[in-house]
Scaffold this motif. Sequence first.
Motif, PDB file in Angstrom:
ATOM      1  N   GLY A  14      56.814 -12.526   7.315  1.00  5.83           N
ATOM      2  CA  GLY A  14      56.827 -11.757   8.554  1.00  5.83           C
ATOM      3  C   GLY A  14      55.428 -11.320   8.937  1.00  5.83           C
ATOM      4  N   ARG A  15      55.350 -10.361   9.847  1.00  2.43           N
ATOM      5  CA  ARG A  15      54.069  -9.963  10.418  1.00  2.43           C
ATOM      6  C   ARG A  15      53.157  -9.217   9.467  1.00  2.43           C
ATOM      7  N   LEU A  16      53.709  -8.709   8.356  1.00  2.00           N
ATOM      8  CA  LEU A  16      52.869  -7.985   7.396  1.00  2.00           C
ATOM      9  C   LEU A  16      52.461  -8.877   6.241  1.00  2.00           C
ATOM     10  N   VAL A  52      60.099  -8.698  -0.666  1.00  2.00           N
ATOM     11  CA  VAL A  52      61.349  -8.225  -0.071  1.00  2.00           C
ATOM     12  C   VAL A  52      61.230  -8.088   1.452  1.00  2.00           C
ATOM     13  N   ARG A  53      62.316  -7.660   2.095  1.00  2.00           N
ATOM     14  CA  ARG A  53      62.252  -7.331   3.526  1.00  2.00           C
ATOM     15  C   ARG A  53      61.542  -5.997   3.685  1.00  2.00           C
ATOM     16  N   ASP A  54      60.790  -5.878   4.749  1.00  2.00           N
ATOM     17  CA  ASP A  54      59.963  -4.668   4.899  1.00  2.00           C
ATOM     18  C   ASP A  54      60.782  -3.375   4.910  1.00  2.00           C
ATOM     19  N   ASP A  55      61.997  -3.448   5.472  1.00  2.00           N
ATOM     20  CA  ASP A  55      62.829  -2.239   5.575  1.00  2.00           C
ATOM     21  C   ASP A  55      63.198  -1.659   4.205  1.00  2.00           C
ATOM     22  N   ASP A  56      63.188  -2.508   3.175  1.00  2.00           N
ATOM     23  CA  ASP A  56      63.579  -2.045   1.843  1.00  2.00           C
ATOM     24  C   ASP A  56      62.416  -1.434   1.068  1.00  2.00           C
ATOM     25  N   GLU A  73      53.662   1.670   8.858  1.00  2.00           N
ATOM     26  CA  GLU A  73      53.899   3.111   8.938  1.00  2.00           C
ATOM     27  C   GLU A  73      55.174   3.405   9.741  1.00  2.00           C
ATOM     28  N   ASN A  74      55.441   2.594  10.769  1.00  2.00           N
ATOM     29  CA  ASN A  74      56.647   2.762  11.576  1.00  2.00           C
ATOM     30  C   ASN A  74      57.909   2.680  10.718  1.00  2.00           C
ATOM     31  N   VAL A  75      57.931   1.742   9.780  1.00  2.00           N
ATOM     32  CA  VAL A  75      59.106   1.581   8.914  1.00  2.00           C
ATOM     33  C   VAL A  75      59.198   2.755   7.929  1.00  2.00           C
ATOM     34  N   SER A 168      52.577  -4.709  20.574  1.00  2.00           N
ATOM     35  CA  SER A 168      51.194  -4.983  20.154  1.00  2.00           C
ATOM     36  C   SER A 168      50.406  -5.546  21.321  1.00  2.00           C
ATOM     37  N   SER A 169      50.650  -6.793  21.731  1.00  2.00           N
ATOM     38  CA  SER A 169      49.891  -7.313  22.877  1.00  2.00           C
ATOM     39  C   SER A 169      50.458  -6.809  24.205  1.00  2.00           C
ATOM     40  N   GLY A 170      51.741  -6.488  24.233  1.00  2.00           N
ATOM     41  CA  GLY A 170      52.385  -6.077  25.484  1.00  2.00           C
ATOM     42  C   GLY A 170      53.046  -7.248  26.209  1.00  2.00           C
ATOM     43  N   ALA A 171      52.875  -8.461  25.673  1.00  2.00           N
ATOM     44  CA  ALA A 171      53.412  -9.651  26.358  1.00  2.00           C
ATOM     45  C   ALA A 171      54.938  -9.614  26.466  1.00  2.00           C
ATOM     46  N   THR A 172      55.607  -9.114  25.433  1.00  2.00           N
ATOM     47  CA  THR A 172      57.078  -9.077  25.452  1.00  2.00           C
ATOM     48  C   THR A 172      57.584  -8.132  26.542  1.00  2.00           C
ATOM     49  N   LEU A 173      56.950  -6.971  26.645  1.00  2.00           N
ATOM     50  CA  LEU A 173      57.339  -6.036  27.711  1.00  2.00           C
ATOM     51  C   LEU A 173      57.144  -6.701  29.065  1.00  2.00           C
TER      52      LEU A 173
END
Length: 221
Positions: A14-16, A52-56, A73-75, A168-173
């Motif tokens: 993933g992204r991390l 593992v998955r980041d949420d864990d 930090e968000n998680v 992050s980039s804002g492209a999705t929004l």
Amino acid sequence: MSSPRLRIALQKKGRLADDSYALLKKCGLRFAIRGGGLLARVKNMPIDLLLVRDDDIPSFVSTGAADIGIVGENVLVEEQLSAKTAIDADIIMRLGFSRCRLCLAASNKSGITAARDLTDTTIATTYPGVLGRYLTQNNIRAKMVEMKGAVELAPSIGIAESICDLVSSGATLEANGLTAFETILDSEAVLINSSREMSNEKRAVFEKLQRRIDGVIKSSE
Ligand code: PRT
Ligand code: ZN
């Protein structure tokens, strides 16, 4: 008996993940990540990587399944605010990668351009803990609808008037006709540990790694 090897929880994919592996490699750790494995052994230091998955990651560190971890930090904050059992995990060091912002966003058509416009509306989010805290702290009475993904689609399908999501980039929004009007959390990857005692051997390895991470981060600034 707990393992004498320092165990670090990392996001497997993933992204991390890539930046986490790269940081540890720059610290001199030699390891190979193979397909299905949950554990990777560091060849030249008494360290194991738990993939593992980041949420864990916050709960694994909290319960002692891992000694330390690298997570957004968000998680971490979301887990601290919304997990059913208390999370014993704190930030040791900010790592400077995977930067993003947890933002409130809405379409121009919605008439929502500031936090005060949220009263009596519905906000879609994957972060009910962080958003709930923000709404309480700012005395905003709004409803939340929790989604596990594709939050940016919620306004167009009529589930919510606005969203609270990572940007992050804002492209999705932009691709979904949404504009961010408020940041409620700034995030980056962080190194975390718990208040649990480590054996002297483990602590020595941990401190050595911490000095190396510090050096790598300072040299890249
Ligand atoms: O499988 P696993 O559960 O481990 O991974 P995941 O799918 O939950 O997380 P992943 O790999 O997508 O993200 C891991 C962490 O990377 C997040 O928790 C954040 O700390 C960090 N990060 C940094 C991001 C982003 N940037 C980001 N842009 N996480 C998610 N996004 C999403 C965002 O929500 C949007 O939908 O990416 C999309 C594109 O963003 P824009 O603004 O660049 O278009
Ligand atoms: Zn995740």
